[in-house]
Motif scaffolding. Structure first.
Motif, short mmCIF file in Angstrom:
data_model
loop_
_atom_site.label_atom_id
_atom_site.label_comp_id
_atom_site.label_asym_id
_atom_site.label_seq_id
_atom_site.Cartn_x
_atom_site.Cartn_y
_atom_site.Cartn_z
N ARG A 20 0.86 -1.18 0.00
CA ARG A 20 0.00 0.00 0.00
C ARG A 20 0.90 1.23 0.00
O ARG A 20 2.03 1.19 0.50
N LEU A 21 0.41 2.31 -0.57
CA LEU A 21 1.18 3.55 -0.61
C LEU A 21 1.31 4.09 0.80
O LEU A 21 0.31 4.29 1.50
N HIS A 22 2.53 4.33 1.24
CA HIS A 22 2.77 4.83 2.60
C HIS A 22 3.05 6.32 2.60
O HIS A 22 2.39 7.08 3.29
N THR A 23 4.03 6.75 1.81
CA THR A 23 4.34 8.18 1.74
C THR A 23 4.64 8.59 0.31
O THR A 23 5.10 7.79 -0.51
N ILE A 24 4.40 9.85 0.04
CA ILE A 24 4.80 10.45 -1.23
C ILE A 24 5.36 11.83 -0.90
O ILE A 24 4.74 12.60 -0.17
N THR A 25 6.57 12.10 -1.37
CA THR A 25 7.28 13.33 -1.03
C THR A 25 7.81 13.98 -2.28
O THR A 25 8.37 13.30 -3.15
N GLN A 26 7.66 15.30 -2.38
CA GLN A 26 8.17 16.01 -3.55
C GLN A 26 9.69 16.16 -3.40
O GLN A 26 10.18 16.80 -2.47
N ALA A 27 10.43 15.56 -4.32
CA ALA A 27 11.89 15.65 -4.29
C ALA A 27 12.36 16.96 -4.93
O ALA A 27 13.30 17.58 -4.45
N ARG A 28 11.70 17.34 -6.01
CA ARG A 28 11.93 18.62 -6.69
C ARG A 28 10.71 18.86 -7.59
O ARG A 28 9.88 17.97 -7.74
N THR A 34 8.25 7.91 -3.66
CA THR A 34 7.18 7.19 -2.96
C THR A 34 7.76 6.04 -2.16
O THR A 34 8.82 5.50 -2.49
N THR A 35 7.05 5.67 -1.12
CA THR A 35 7.38 4.48 -0.34
C THR A 35 6.12 3.66 -0.20
O THR A 35 5.07 4.17 0.20
N TYR A 36 6.22 2.39 -0.55
CA TYR A 36 5.13 1.44 -0.41
C TYR A 36 5.51 0.46 0.68
O TYR A 36 6.68 0.07 0.79
N VAL A 37 4.56 0.05 1.51
CA VAL A 37 4.85 -0.92 2.57
C VAL A 37 3.87 -2.08 2.48
O VAL A 37 2.75 -1.93 2.00
N ASP A 38 4.32 -3.24 2.95
CA ASP A 38 3.43 -4.40 3.02
C ASP A 38 3.02 -4.64 4.46
O ASP A 38 3.33 -3.82 5.34
N ASP A 39 2.35 -5.74 4.74
CA ASP A 39 1.86 -5.99 6.10
C ASP A 39 2.98 -6.24 7.10
O ASP A 39 2.77 -6.15 8.30
N ARG A 40 4.19 -6.51 6.64
CA ARG A 40 5.34 -6.70 7.53
C ARG A 40 6.18 -5.44 7.66
O ARG A 40 7.25 -5.46 8.23
N GLU A 139 7.99 -17.73 12.13
CA GLU A 139 7.64 -16.53 11.37
C GLU A 139 7.99 -15.26 12.15
O GLU A 139 8.53 -14.31 11.57
N THR A 140 7.73 -15.25 13.44
CA THR A 140 8.08 -14.10 14.28
C THR A 140 9.58 -13.89 14.30
O THR A 140 10.07 -12.76 14.17
N LEU A 141 10.34 -14.98 14.47
CA LEU A 141 11.80 -14.88 14.51
C LEU A 141 12.35 -14.41 13.17
O LEU A 141 13.29 -13.61 13.12
N GLU A 142 11.76 -14.86 12.07
CA GLU A 142 12.21 -14.43 10.74
C GLU A 142 11.90 -12.97 10.46
O GLU A 142 12.66 -12.29 9.76
N LEU A 143 10.80 -12.46 11.02
CA LEU A 143 10.50 -11.03 10.89
C LEU A 143 11.58 -10.19 11.55
O LEU A 143 12.02 -9.17 11.01
N ILE A 144 12.00 -10.61 12.75
CA ILE A 144 13.06 -9.89 13.46
C ILE A 144 14.37 -10.00 12.68
O ILE A 144 15.10 -9.03 12.50
N TYR A 145 14.65 -11.20 12.19
CA TYR A 145 15.89 -11.49 11.46
C TYR A 145 16.00 -10.66 10.17
O TYR A 145 17.08 -10.17 9.83
#
Length: 194
Positions: A20-28, A34-40, A139-145
């Motif tokens: 999902r779209l997380h941020t959009i910033t004007q560079a110039r 843009t930054t997109y993030v997933d559920d992790r 799965e929890t340990l792999e998220l941290i890793y």
């Protein structure tokens, strides 16, 4: 001229599957990052210009920026500290013994002991490596890793570009006993060292 609203609309259209779209910033003027993030909370970065929107295929772990430029040994130390903090907060069981080693070939290896075979195999279905609870713990340990990972690998192009390789392994009782025997053999050979 590309406006912020039209850039946001283009960025949303280009959102990769599972993100999902997380941020959009004007560079110039006329150019937005843009930054997109997933559920992790792994991220993918992109760019929007008057020509359209593009998204890089490189995936960044949520803590990558904090450790960018550090050596592998330093990243392994950060991962070790994160495991310690997760144990203190009750995210992972307190009885786990977690070994985080920096290996040759840009590898960070994690061995988890202190688990019984009964726990590892409880509610295990055919074809699965572990039971339901053990798989959830892994799965929890792999998220941290993988929080400090930068992965630009692409299987269709036979391209492997990971910041570090390695794995998280839940050790069975037999594997734990084997490690104890190996440690004892090294200790006897080395004259009582660690």
């Amino acid at each position: 001229m590309l406006t912020h609203d039209s850039a946001r609309a283009r960025a949303r259209e280009a959102t990769p599957a599972g993100y999902r779209l997380h941020t959009i910033t004007q560079a110039r003027p006329g150019r937005y990052t843009t930054t997109y993030v997933d559920d992790r909370w792994r991220s993918r970065r992109g760019m929007v210009t008057a020509d359209g929107a593009s998204v890089g295929r490189v995936v960044y772990g949520p803590k990558f920026r904090r450790s960018d430029g550090e050596r592998q040994v330093e990243v392994a130390a950060r991962i070790r500290a994160d495991f310690r903090q997760a144990r203190e907060r009750g995210v992972i069981p307190a009885q786990l013994r977690i070994s985080v080693r920096s290996a040759s070939g840009y590898g960070i290896l994690v061995d988890v002991s202190g688990l019984t075979d009964q726990f590892l195999n409880a509610e295990r279905v055919a074809g699965a490596s572990y039971g339901r609870e053990a798989a959830r713990l892994l799965e929890t340990l792999e998220l941290i890793y993988s929080a400090y990972q930068r992965d630009g690998s692409h299987s269709l192009q036979d391209c492997y570009q990971a910041r570090y390789s390695g794995r998280v392994r839940l050790l069975s009782e037999a594997q734990q006993e084997e490690q104890v025997r190996e440690r004892e053999a090294r200790r006897r050979k080395g004259g009582g060292g660690k």
